[in-house]
Design a protein around this motif. Structure first.
Motif, PDB file in Angstrom:
ATOM      1  N   GLY A   1       0.828  -0.829  -0.220  1.00  0.00           N
ATOM      2  CA  GLY A   1       0.002  -0.030  -0.444  1.00  0.00           C
ATOM      3  C   GLY A   1       0.817   1.644   0.239  1.00  0.00           C
ATOM      4  O   GLY A   1      -0.263   1.881   0.766  1.00  0.00           O
ATOM      5  N   SER A   2       2.195   1.048   0.017  1.00  0.00           N
ATOM      6  CA  SER A   2       2.492   2.744  -0.310  1.00  0.00           C
ATOM      7  C   SER A   2       1.281   3.773  -1.349  1.00  0.00           C
ATOM      8  O   SER A   2       1.915   4.352  -1.607  1.00  0.00           O
ATOM      9  CB  SER A   2       3.696   2.024  -1.372  1.00  0.00           C
ATOM     10  N   GLY A   3       0.949   2.911  -2.545  1.00  0.00           N
ATOM     11  CA  GLY A   3       0.144   4.282  -3.076  1.00  0.00           C
ATOM     12  C   GLY A   3      -0.926   4.601  -3.001  1.00  0.00           C
ATOM     13  O   GLY A   3      -1.442   4.752  -2.472  1.00  0.00           O
TER      14      GLY A   3
ATOM     15  N   PHE B   1       1.970  -4.303   9.466  1.00  0.00           N
ATOM     16  CA  PHE B   1       1.355  -3.676   7.882  1.00  0.00           C
ATOM     17  C   PHE B   1       2.206  -4.703   6.939  1.00  0.00           C
ATOM     18  O   PHE B   1       1.638  -4.381   5.868  1.00  0.00           O
ATOM     19  CB  PHE B   1       1.878  -2.447   8.551  1.00  0.00           C
ATOM     20  N   ASN B   2       3.364  -4.344   6.392  1.00  0.00           N
ATOM     21  CA  ASN B   2       4.090  -5.295   5.232  1.00  0.00           C
ATOM     22  C   ASN B   2       4.245  -7.157   5.359  1.00  0.00           C
ATOM     23  O   ASN B   2       3.195  -7.553   4.614  1.00  0.00           O
ATOM     24  CB  ASN B   2       5.172  -4.480   5.051  1.00  0.00           C
TER      25      ASN B   2
ATOM     26  N   MET C   1       9.102  -8.253   7.033  1.00  0.00           N
ATOM     27  CA  MET C   1       9.693  -7.384   7.591  1.00  0.00           C
ATOM     28  C   MET C   1      11.373  -6.729   8.286  1.00  0.00           C
ATOM     29  O   MET C   1      11.627  -6.002   8.542  1.00  0.00           O
ATOM     30  CB  MET C   1       9.366  -8.498   8.941  1.00  0.00           C
ATOM     31  N   VAL C   2      12.274  -7.733   7.261  1.00  0.00           N
ATOM     32  CA  VAL C   2      13.594  -6.993   7.730  1.00  0.00           C
ATOM     33  C   VAL C   2      13.931  -6.079   6.691  1.00  0.00           C
ATOM     34  O   VAL C   2      14.196  -5.050   6.970  1.00  0.00           O
ATOM     35  CB  VAL C   2      14.459  -8.490   7.726  1.00  0.00           C
TER      36      VAL C   2
ATOM     37  N   SER D   1       8.109   4.187   2.588  1.00  0.00           N
ATOM     38  CA  SER D   1       8.500   3.418   0.765  1.00  0.00           C
ATOM     39  C   SER D   1       8.522   1.486   0.640  1.00  0.00           C
ATOM     40  O   SER D   1       8.615   1.017  -0.221  1.00  0.00           O
ATOM     41  CB  SER D   1      10.243   4.569   1.015  1.00  0.00           C
ATOM     42  N   SER D   2       8.980   1.336   1.817  1.00  0.00           N
ATOM     43  CA  SER D   2       9.043  -0.148   1.498  1.00  0.00           C
ATOM     44  C   SER D   2       7.837  -1.168   1.172  1.00  0.00           C
ATOM     45  O   SER D   2       8.094  -2.286   1.297  1.00  0.00           O
ATOM     46  CB  SER D   2       9.986  -1.231   3.026  1.00  0.00           C
TER      47      SER D   2
END
Length: 562
Positions: A167-169, A226-227, A247-248, A287-288
């Motif tokens: 969901g960066s965008g 989240f990621n 996660m890393v 950003s990740s």
């Protein structure tokens, strides 16, 4: 039996990740509360509370159907879903809950950009529209298999698609774009920018650095879920490793962004900033989101350093353009989100860097790989432009209408004195909750209440002083006057910024009256000249005749009792 276990394991995984992501609302609350002044703390906290409440109702009623509901018409299905309204004929609740916490996050981003001057009706409106319409339709475009951004363009060797894992965008670029628009239309806080454009901007400090830091740490923790949770499944071979990789990469990207900003800020200002370093770390994590599942850990250097520099640049640009964003929501989320969509097409496993490297290494289809990589990068930018355009086209007329009817921003008086008392009737830090009351005694006025039985010998004629509650800002202002205002003309007061000047005029009219139990006890004001005002302040607040004159021995006993 295996299918039952797999389904339950995936459901447990999604629910667990969703709970951690939901905790990010607490992180936003602490971060925003610490970054605003104490007189607006209750206001910002109730907004973060209602983010979750409004989002769940809107997403349940319309949002889910527009985002992931099927549509029989393939053409309409490119843009919007049209089934399962109010979750009718639907049972995949783990997925719904996971998508709901994403929607709540997108709506929460905006509240920081308009903090301390946003009308409550304005907040209710934009939060409802974002979580119910704007964000769900974007997720249909990008994350539904039939969405036009997800389908992309296929032509010859080129096969593009929307590449945004977490969901960066659709989450952060959407929220960040609306944050910029809201901050621009609503205008800066009083006193944030000087009237003379040549003067340096005055910084309005938040009231609690520990609160802001705690909120930042909670958000960092939440970004891991989240990621990592965006994998959605956990039972298939290799999926656990992808979750761990995500996660890393998330924490590495945040770390490189934070260190980049910290060093740059120190070289420019000579100070090791805490709050802005936290924001830079969050920008790196944003950003990740796009490519954390498909890039190697070394690529986080590229993602994190770029995010830190973009955050630094956009934060300075906002000040240069005199747009007041107290939480840097635009720089963190819009800047970080756009860089995430770009970086995944550059440094991802099938990105530009790998395509060029394979071509240099002698790959027979090197030209096709480069064409595909650059086409994918172009499609990412097309999707980013579509996200920004969609978000602004929805919210610009809404903010404009609210401004037209006077529901966009609070009045000048409310903004200067604080939103907590006027809007909610609840001060975050009520003065009557402080102190123990045993050290300030004064003469007791005539009263029918018998206080003597509660007091020690020698204090039968006195009661503990009771003062009406006033805000911390009023107390500070009155304290400032009490040490310098007298019978004679006073020199012109120096003000740090425009807000202090306006606030001084308001407080001079009514703040001192809060110190007295009776309006008749307020000292009279007199004009000494056309520019300054002197106040006649009595030496005592409450005057009552002593009914008993203490002898020398009684005074000694009383001193011993103290």
């Amino acid at each position: 039996m295996k299918e039952d276990f797999s389904e339950n394991d995936n459901a447990f995984f999604l629910c667990s990740m969703s709970l951690i992501i939901f905790l990010m609302q607490c992180g936003f609350a602490f971060l925003e509360a610490g970054a605003v002044r104490s007189k607006n703390t209750t206001n910002i906290l109730i907004k973060n509370l209602l983010d979750s409440c409004i989002a769940i109702v809107g997403y349940w009623a319309l949002g889910w159907a527009l985002a992931f509901g099927d549509c029989p018409n393939n053409t309409i299905g490119l843009f919007v879903g049209y089934s399962q309204f109010f979750l009718a004929n639907f049972s995949n609740y783990p997925k719904f809950f996971f998508q709901y916490v994403f929607a709540a996050t997108s709506a929460t981003i905006v509240s920081g950009a308009v903090a301390e001057r946003c009308e409550f009706a304005n907040y209710i409106t934009y939060c409802s529209v974002i979580s119910t319409l704007v964000y769900p339709i974007l997720t249909h475009w990008g994350w539904h298999p039939k969405g036009w951004m997800a389908l992309g363009i296929t032509s010859g060797v080129v096969n593009t698609h929307y590449d945004d894992f977490a969901g960066s965008g659709v989450v952060h670029l959407c929220g960040g774009s609306i944050s910029f628009l809201a901050a621009y239309i609503i205008g800066p806080r009083i006193g944030r920018f000087p009237e003379d454009e040549d003067d340096e901007s005055d910084e309005i400090l938040g009231h609690s650095v520990p609160f802001a830091a705690l909120g930042g740490f909670i958000l960092m923790f939440g970004f891991l879920a989240f990621n990592g949770g965006s994998m959605a499944d956990i039972v298939k071979p290799g999926e656990g490793h992808i979750v761990a990789l995500a996660m890393v990469n998330t924490i590495l990207s945040g770390a490189f962004a934070a260190l980049t900003y910290l060093i740059a800020h120190y070289l420019y200002h000579g100070k090791w900033t805490l709050l802005l370093t936290i924001n830079a770390c969050l920008a790196g994590m944003v950003s990740s989101c796009a490519g954390c599942n498909k890039m190697e850990p070394w690529a986080c250097i590229f993602v994190g350093v770029g995010a830190g520099l973009i955050y630094l640049t956009l934060s300075k640009v906002m000040i240069r353009w005199r747009i007041d964003d107290p939480l840097d929501a635009f720089a963190v989320h819009a800047g970080g989100g756009f860089w995430g969509l770009t970086s995944v097409a550059i440094i991802g496993h099938d990105g530009v860097v790998y395509a060029i490297g394979n071509t240099i290494g002698g790959a027979t289809d090197g030209g096709d790989q480069i064409a595909q990589a650059f086409a994918q990068l172009g499609w990412q930018w097309v999707c980013a432009f579509a996200i920004v355009t969609w978000s602004i086209l929805w919210m610009w007329p809404i903010f404009g209408l609210l401004k037209k009817i006077g529901k966009l921003r609070v009045s000048e008086e409310v903004e200067i004195n604080g939103l907590d008392i006027y809007k909610h009737g609840e001060s975050a830090y009520p003065l009557h909750a402080y102190g123990h009351g045993w050290h300030d005694f004064e003469s007791a006025p005539d009263t029918k209440v018998n206080h003597s039985k509660h007091l020690p010998v020698g204090r039968k004629n006195r009661i503990m002083s009771v003062h009406p509650e006033m805000s911390l800002e009023q107390l500070a202002s009155v304290y400032d006057r009490s040490g310098s205002v007298g019978e004679t003309d006073q020199p012109k007061r120096l003000f740090m910024n425009q807000m202090e000047r306006r606030k001084s005029r308001m407080i001079e009219a009514n703040a001192l009256s809060a110190l007295y139990l009776d309006d008749n006890e307020v000292p009279e004001r007199k004009n000494t000249n056309s520019k300054t005002v002197s106040l006649q302040v009595p030496t005592t607040i409450v005057e009552a005749p002593e009914t008993e004159i203490l002898t020398t021995e009684e005074e000694k006993k009383e001193s011993n009792w103290m």
